[in-house]
Scaffold this motif. Structure first.
Motif, short mmCIF file in Angstrom:
data_model
loop_
_atom_site.label_atom_id
_atom_site.label_comp_id
_atom_site.label_asym_id
_atom_site.label_seq_id
_atom_site.Cartn_x
_atom_site.Cartn_y
_atom_site.Cartn_z
N ASN A 108 0.60 -1.41 0.20
CA ASN A 108 0.48 0.06 -0.15
C ASN A 108 0.63 1.32 0.19
O ASN A 108 1.63 1.87 1.29
CB ASN A 108 -1.03 -0.04 1.35
CG ASN A 108 -1.56 1.41 0.69
OD1 ASN A 108 -1.53 2.44 0.93
ND2 ASN A 108 -3.13 0.80 1.30
N THR A 109 0.57 2.36 -1.35
CA THR A 109 1.95 3.69 -1.18
C THR A 109 1.50 4.33 0.22
O THR A 109 2.29 4.54 0.31
CB THR A 109 1.87 3.79 -2.63
OG1 THR A 109 1.78 2.51 -3.27
CG2 THR A 109 3.27 4.26 -3.04
N LEU A 110 -0.11 4.02 -0.35
CA LEU A 110 -0.32 5.63 0.54
C LEU A 110 -0.02 5.10 2.33
O LEU A 110 0.63 6.56 2.75
CB LEU A 110 -1.67 5.16 0.65
CG LEU A 110 -2.87 6.75 1.55
CD1 LEU A 110 -2.29 7.88 0.83
CD2 LEU A 110 -4.40 6.18 1.12
N SER A 111 -0.30 4.02 2.64
CA SER A 111 1.02 3.91 3.69
C SER A 111 1.93 3.99 3.94
O SER A 111 2.60 4.19 5.21
CB SER A 111 -0.26 2.47 4.40
OG SER A 111 -1.57 2.17 3.98
N LEU A 112 2.85 3.68 3.30
CA LEU A 112 4.19 3.32 3.79
C LEU A 112 4.15 4.87 3.47
O LEU A 112 5.31 4.90 3.94
CB LEU A 112 4.62 2.83 1.80
CG LEU A 112 5.99 3.37 1.66
CD1 LEU A 112 6.60 1.69 0.84
CD2 LEU A 112 6.46 4.31 1.00
N TRP B 214 6.24 7.05 6.65
CA TRP B 214 7.86 7.84 6.33
C TRP B 214 7.80 8.76 6.92
O TRP B 214 8.92 9.08 7.56
CB TRP B 214 8.31 7.33 4.76
CG TRP B 214 8.90 5.73 4.25
CD1 TRP B 214 8.56 4.51 5.15
CD2 TRP B 214 8.94 5.04 3.09
NE1 TRP B 214 8.92 3.94 4.60
CE2 TRP B 214 9.81 3.98 3.07
CE3 TRP B 214 9.67 5.91 2.21
CZ2 TRP B 214 10.47 3.28 2.23
CZ3 TRP B 214 10.24 5.40 0.97
CH2 TRP B 214 10.06 3.90 0.73
N GLU B 215 6.57 9.43 6.66
CA GLU B 215 6.29 10.82 6.77
C GLU B 215 6.50 10.91 7.83
O GLU B 215 7.48 12.23 9.35
CB GLU B 215 4.84 11.77 5.99
CG GLU B 215 5.42 12.88 6.42
CD GLU B 215 6.20 13.92 6.10
OE1 GLU B 215 6.12 14.96 6.27
OE2 GLU B 215 6.75 13.34 4.63
N LEU C 88 11.76 9.60 7.59
CA LEU C 88 12.75 9.08 7.10
C LEU C 88 12.79 9.59 5.03
O LEU C 88 13.84 9.38 4.84
CB LEU C 88 12.08 7.61 6.29
CG LEU C 88 12.86 6.03 5.74
CD1 LEU C 88 14.56 6.69 6.16
CD2 LEU C 88 12.12 5.52 5.55
N PRO C 89 12.23 10.68 4.93
CA PRO C 89 12.38 10.79 3.71
C PRO C 89 14.33 11.58 3.53
O PRO C 89 15.09 11.14 2.27
CB PRO C 89 11.05 11.91 2.45
CG PRO C 89 9.61 10.41 3.46
CD PRO C 89 10.91 10.48 5.31
N PRO C 90 13.67 12.60 3.97
CA PRO C 90 15.38 13.29 3.56
C PRO C 90 16.49 12.12 3.80
O PRO C 90 18.22 12.90 4.03
CB PRO C 90 15.26 14.27 5.42
CG PRO C 90 13.70 14.20 5.71
CD PRO C 90 13.31 12.98 5.00
N LYS D 202 0.43 11.69 -4.92
CA LYS D 202 0.91 12.40 -4.80
C LYS D 202 2.50 11.13 -3.94
O LYS D 202 2.10 10.82 -2.81
CB LYS D 202 1.06 13.56 -4.24
CG LYS D 202 0.84 14.68 -4.88
CD LYS D 202 0.14 16.41 -4.09
CE LYS D 202 -0.42 17.26 -5.29
NZ LYS D 202 -0.67 18.22 -4.13
N CYS D 203 3.93 11.16 -4.59
CA CYS D 203 4.68 10.57 -3.78
C CYS D 203 5.72 11.69 -3.90
O CYS D 203 5.67 12.81 -3.24
CB CYS D 203 4.80 9.74 -5.06
SG CYS D 203 3.91 8.18 -5.13
N LEU D 204 7.02 10.99 -3.75
CA LEU D 204 8.27 11.66 -2.61
C LEU D 204 8.91 12.51 -3.40
O LEU D 204 9.15 13.69 -2.79
CB LEU D 204 9.06 10.92 -2.03
CG LEU D 204 8.94 9.70 -0.78
CD1 LEU D 204 9.98 8.46 -1.56
CD2 LEU D 204 8.18 10.54 0.20
#
Length: 229
Positions: A93-97, A101-102, A106-108, A147-149
Protein backbone atom coordinates in the motif's frame (compact mmCIF):
# COMPACT_ATOMS: atom_id res chain seq x y z
CA UNK A 1 14.72 15.59 -8.28
CA UNK A 2 17.66 14.21 -6.34
CA UNK A 3 21.22 13.26 -7.07
CA UNK A 4 21.81 9.55 -7.02
CA UNK A 5 20.49 6.29 -8.46
CA UNK A 6 16.96 4.89 -8.30
CA UNK A 7 15.87 1.56 -9.80
CA UNK A 8 12.10 1.15 -10.16
CA UNK A 9 10.73 -2.37 -10.79
CA UNK A 10 7.19 -2.68 -12.14
CA UNK A 11 6.51 -6.02 -10.46
CA UNK A 12 7.97 -9.47 -9.93
CA UNK A 13 11.52 -10.02 -8.75
CA UNK A 14 12.11 -11.84 -5.48
CA UNK A 15 8.56 -11.13 -4.24
CA UNK A 16 7.22 -13.49 -6.92
CA UNK A 17 10.23 -15.82 -6.99
CA UNK A 18 10.97 -14.63 -10.52
CA UNK A 19 13.30 -12.42 -12.60
CA UNK A 20 16.51 -12.86 -10.56
CA UNK A 21 18.19 -10.61 -13.13
CA UNK A 22 16.34 -7.59 -11.72
CA UNK A 23 17.67 -8.26 -8.22
CA UNK A 24 21.24 -8.95 -9.29
CA UNK A 25 21.17 -5.79 -11.41
CA UNK A 26 20.66 -3.70 -8.26
CA UNK A 27 23.68 -5.28 -6.60
CA UNK A 28 25.80 -4.76 -9.71
CA UNK A 29 25.32 -1.00 -9.43
CA UNK A 30 26.89 -0.90 -5.97
CA UNK A 31 30.58 0.07 -5.82
CA UNK A 32 31.54 -2.59 -3.25
CA UNK A 33 32.26 -6.27 -3.96
CA UNK A 34 29.83 -7.50 -1.27
CA UNK A 35 27.25 -4.74 -0.81
CA UNK A 36 24.95 -4.27 2.14
CA UNK A 37 21.32 -4.27 0.99
CA UNK A 38 18.52 -3.31 3.35
CA UNK A 39 14.85 -4.21 2.90
CA UNK A 40 11.95 -1.93 3.79
CA UNK A 41 8.67 -3.84 3.91
CA UNK A 42 6.65 -0.87 5.14
CA UNK A 43 4.01 -1.04 2.39
CA UNK A 44 3.08 -4.59 3.44
CA UNK A 45 2.98 -3.75 7.15
CA UNK A 46 6.40 -5.39 7.54
CA UNK A 47 4.87 -8.77 6.68
CA UNK A 48 7.06 -11.62 7.90
CA UNK A 49 6.32 -13.76 4.83
CA UNK A 50 7.50 -10.97 2.53
CA UNK A 51 10.68 -10.46 4.50
CA UNK A 52 11.40 -14.18 4.30
CA UNK A 53 11.18 -13.99 0.50
CA UNK A 54 13.72 -11.17 0.54
CA UNK A 55 16.19 -13.21 2.57
CA UNK A 56 15.53 -16.35 0.51
CA UNK A 57 16.65 -14.52 -2.63
CA UNK A 58 19.39 -12.22 -1.38
CA UNK A 59 21.03 -14.66 1.04
CA UNK A 60 21.94 -16.68 -2.08
CA UNK A 61 23.62 -13.68 -3.70
CA UNK A 62 26.95 -11.99 -3.01
CA UNK A 63 25.65 -9.39 -0.55
CA UNK A 64 24.85 -8.72 3.09
CA UNK A 65 21.03 -8.53 3.47
CA UNK A 66 19.31 -6.77 6.36
CA UNK A 67 15.89 -5.28 7.08
CA UNK A 68 14.25 -2.38 8.89
CA UNK A 69 10.85 -2.55 10.58
CA UNK A 70 8.50 0.20 11.71
CA UNK A 71 5.95 -2.09 13.35
CA UNK A 72 8.20 -3.36 16.12
CA UNK A 73 11.01 -1.58 17.93
CA UNK A 74 12.76 0.56 15.32
CA UNK A 75 16.52 1.18 15.40
CA UNK A 76 18.19 4.54 14.88
CA UNK A 77 17.09 5.39 11.36
CA UNK A 78 20.01 7.54 10.28
CA UNK A 79 22.52 4.93 11.44
CA UNK A 80 20.72 2.08 9.65
CA UNK A 81 20.08 3.95 6.40
CA UNK A 82 23.63 5.26 6.05
CA UNK A 83 25.08 1.77 6.50
CA UNK A 84 23.36 0.42 3.38
CA UNK A 85 24.87 0.29 -0.11
CA UNK A 86 21.38 -0.34 -1.49
CA UNK A 87 17.88 -0.03 -0.06
CA UNK A 88 15.11 -2.18 -1.54
CA UNK A 89 11.49 -1.14 -0.86
CA UNK A 90 8.82 -3.81 -1.15
CA UNK A 91 5.33 -3.59 -2.59
CA UNK A 92 1.97 -3.11 -0.94
CA UNK A 93 0.00 0.00 0.00
CA UNK A 94 1.79 3.12 -1.27
CA UNK A 95 -0.41 5.55 0.64
CA UNK A 96 0.32 3.82 3.95
CA UNK A 97 4.03 3.58 3.13
CA UNK A 98 4.26 7.34 2.55
CA UNK A 99 2.32 8.18 5.72
CA UNK A 100 4.53 6.01 7.91
CA UNK A 101 7.74 7.29 6.36
CA UNK A 102 6.56 10.87 6.85
CA UNK A 103 5.75 10.22 10.51
CA UNK A 104 9.27 8.90 11.04
CA UNK A 105 10.89 11.65 8.90
CA UNK A 106 12.56 9.00 6.74
CA UNK A 107 12.50 10.70 3.28
CA UNK A 108 15.24 13.26 4.08
CA UNK A 109 17.50 10.41 5.23
CA UNK A 110 16.85 8.48 2.03
CA UNK A 111 17.60 11.58 -0.02
CA UNK A 112 20.89 12.10 1.81
CA UNK A 113 21.81 8.44 1.42
CA UNK A 114 21.20 8.63 -2.34
CA UNK A 115 23.45 11.67 -2.61
CA UNK A 116 26.12 9.69 -0.76
CA UNK A 117 25.91 6.77 -3.17
CA UNK A 118 23.27 4.42 -1.77
CA UNK A 119 21.15 2.81 -4.49
CA UNK A 120 17.41 3.32 -3.90
CA UNK A 121 15.28 0.58 -5.42
CA UNK A 122 11.91 -1.04 -5.08
CA UNK A 123 9.07 -2.97 -6.64
CA UNK A 124 5.46 -1.86 -7.24
CA UNK A 125 4.70 0.53 -4.34
CA UNK A 126 8.45 0.55 -3.69
CA UNK A 127 9.00 1.64 -7.29
CA UNK A 128 6.39 4.38 -7.64
CA UNK A 129 7.00 6.01 -4.25
CA UNK A 130 10.08 7.83 -5.61
CA UNK A 131 8.16 9.74 -8.28
CA UNK A 132 6.27 13.04 -8.22
CA UNK A 133 3.03 11.06 -8.46
CA UNK A 134 1.79 7.54 -9.14
CA UNK A 135 -1.22 5.48 -10.12
CA UNK A 136 -2.13 3.41 -7.08
CA UNK A 137 -4.73 0.89 -5.92
CA UNK A 138 -4.13 1.78 -2.27
CA UNK A 139 -7.90 2.15 -1.78
CA UNK A 140 -9.69 -1.09 -2.61
CA UNK A 141 -11.64 -1.18 -5.83
CA UNK A 142 -10.19 1.94 -7.43
CA UNK A 143 -7.14 3.21 -9.27
CA UNK A 144 -6.26 6.79 -8.34
CA UNK A 145 -3.44 9.32 -8.62
CA UNK A 146 -1.27 9.79 -5.54
CA UNK A 147 1.33 12.42 -4.71
CA UNK A 148 4.62 10.76 -3.83
CA UNK A 149 8.14 11.77 -2.78
CA UNK A 150 9.10 13.71 -5.93
CA UNK A 151 12.64 12.32 -5.97
CA UNK A 152 11.96 11.86 -9.71
CA UNK A 153 9.76 14.27 -11.65
CA UNK A 154 6.72 12.95 -13.51
CA UNK A 155 4.47 10.00 -12.73
CA UNK A 156 4.81 6.23 -12.64
CA UNK A 157 2.49 3.26 -13.09
CA UNK A 158 3.54 -0.32 -12.21
CA UNK A 159 2.04 -3.63 -13.48
CA UNK A 160 1.30 -1.89 -16.77
CA UNK A 161 0.63 -4.82 -19.09
CA UNK A 162 -0.43 -7.34 -16.44
CA UNK A 163 -3.50 -5.58 -15.01
CA UNK A 164 -6.04 -4.67 -17.69
CA UNK A 165 -7.30 -1.42 -16.14
CA UNK A 166 -3.86 0.13 -15.63
CA UNK A 167 -3.17 1.34 -19.16
CA UNK A 168 -6.56 2.96 -19.96
CA UNK A 169 -6.76 4.57 -16.51
CA UNK A 170 -3.23 5.94 -16.61
CA UNK A 171 -3.68 7.30 -20.12
CA UNK A 172 -7.00 8.92 -19.16
CA UNK A 173 -5.46 10.65 -16.13
CA UNK A 174 -2.54 11.91 -18.24
CA UNK A 175 -4.92 13.07 -20.98
CA UNK A 176 -7.09 14.99 -18.49
CA UNK A 177 -4.11 16.51 -16.67
CA UNK A 178 -5.00 14.72 -13.43
CA UNK A 179 -1.54 13.18 -13.28
CA UNK A 180 1.75 14.26 -14.84
CA UNK A 181 3.04 12.45 -17.94
CA UNK A 182 5.53 9.81 -16.95
CA UNK A 183 6.66 6.22 -17.19
CA UNK A 184 4.83 2.90 -17.02
CA UNK A 185 6.65 -0.31 -16.15
CA UNK A 186 5.66 -3.94 -16.75
CA UNK A 187 6.08 -6.74 -14.27
CA UNK A 188 9.50 -8.19 -14.98
CA UNK A 189 11.00 -4.87 -16.07
CA UNK A 190 12.86 -2.07 -14.31
CA UNK A 191 13.77 1.54 -15.05
CA UNK A 192 17.14 2.84 -13.84
CA UNK A 193 17.36 6.58 -13.14
CA UNK A 194 20.54 8.54 -12.46
CA UNK A 195 20.19 12.07 -11.08
CA UNK A 196 16.51 12.04 -12.03
CA UNK A 197 17.09 11.04 -15.66
CA UNK A 198 16.19 7.68 -17.19
CA UNK A 199 19.39 5.86 -18.21
CA UNK A 200 18.41 2.22 -18.75
CA UNK A 201 15.40 -0.08 -19.05
CA UNK A 202 16.13 -3.62 -17.89
CA UNK A 203 14.03 -6.63 -18.86
CA UNK A 204 13.98 -9.68 -16.62
CA UNK A 205 12.18 -11.86 -19.18
CA UNK A 206 11.09 -11.74 -22.81
CA UNK A 207 8.33 -9.25 -23.46
CA UNK A 208 8.65 -7.15 -20.31
CA UNK A 209 9.21 -3.47 -21.03
CA UNK A 210 8.70 0.11 -19.93
CA UNK A 211 6.87 2.92 -21.68
CA UNK A 212 6.70 6.68 -21.93
CA UNK A 213 3.13 7.92 -21.42
CA UNK A 214 2.60 11.46 -22.69
CA UNK A 215 -0.12 13.85 -23.77
CA UNK A 216 -0.78 13.90 -27.51
CA UNK A 217 -3.09 15.71 -29.95
CA UNK A 218 -5.50 12.80 -29.56
CA UNK A 219 -5.31 12.75 -25.75
CA UNK A 220 -2.53 10.51 -24.46
CA UNK A 221 -0.28 7.86 -25.90
CA UNK A 222 1.98 5.07 -24.72
CA UNK A 223 5.37 4.73 -26.42
CA UNK A 224 7.72 1.76 -25.75
CA UNK A 225 11.15 2.67 -24.42
CA UNK A 226 14.34 1.01 -25.61
CA UNK A 227 15.30 -2.00 -23.50
CA UNK A 228 19.01 -2.02 -22.69
CA UNK A 229 19.31 -5.51 -21.30
Amino acid sequence: MIQGQIIAIGGGGFSEGSEPRLDTYILEQCPTSKPKIGFLGTASGDAESYRQKFYARFSQLNCLPAHLTFFRRTPDLADWVMQQDAIYVGGGNTLSLLAIWEAWNLPPLLKEAARNGTILAGVSAGAVCWFESALTDARAGTLMPLKCLNFISGSCCPHYSLEAERKPTFEKLVRNGDISPGIAIDDGAAAHFVDGQLKHVISGHDGSAAYKVIQSPNGAMTEPLKVNS
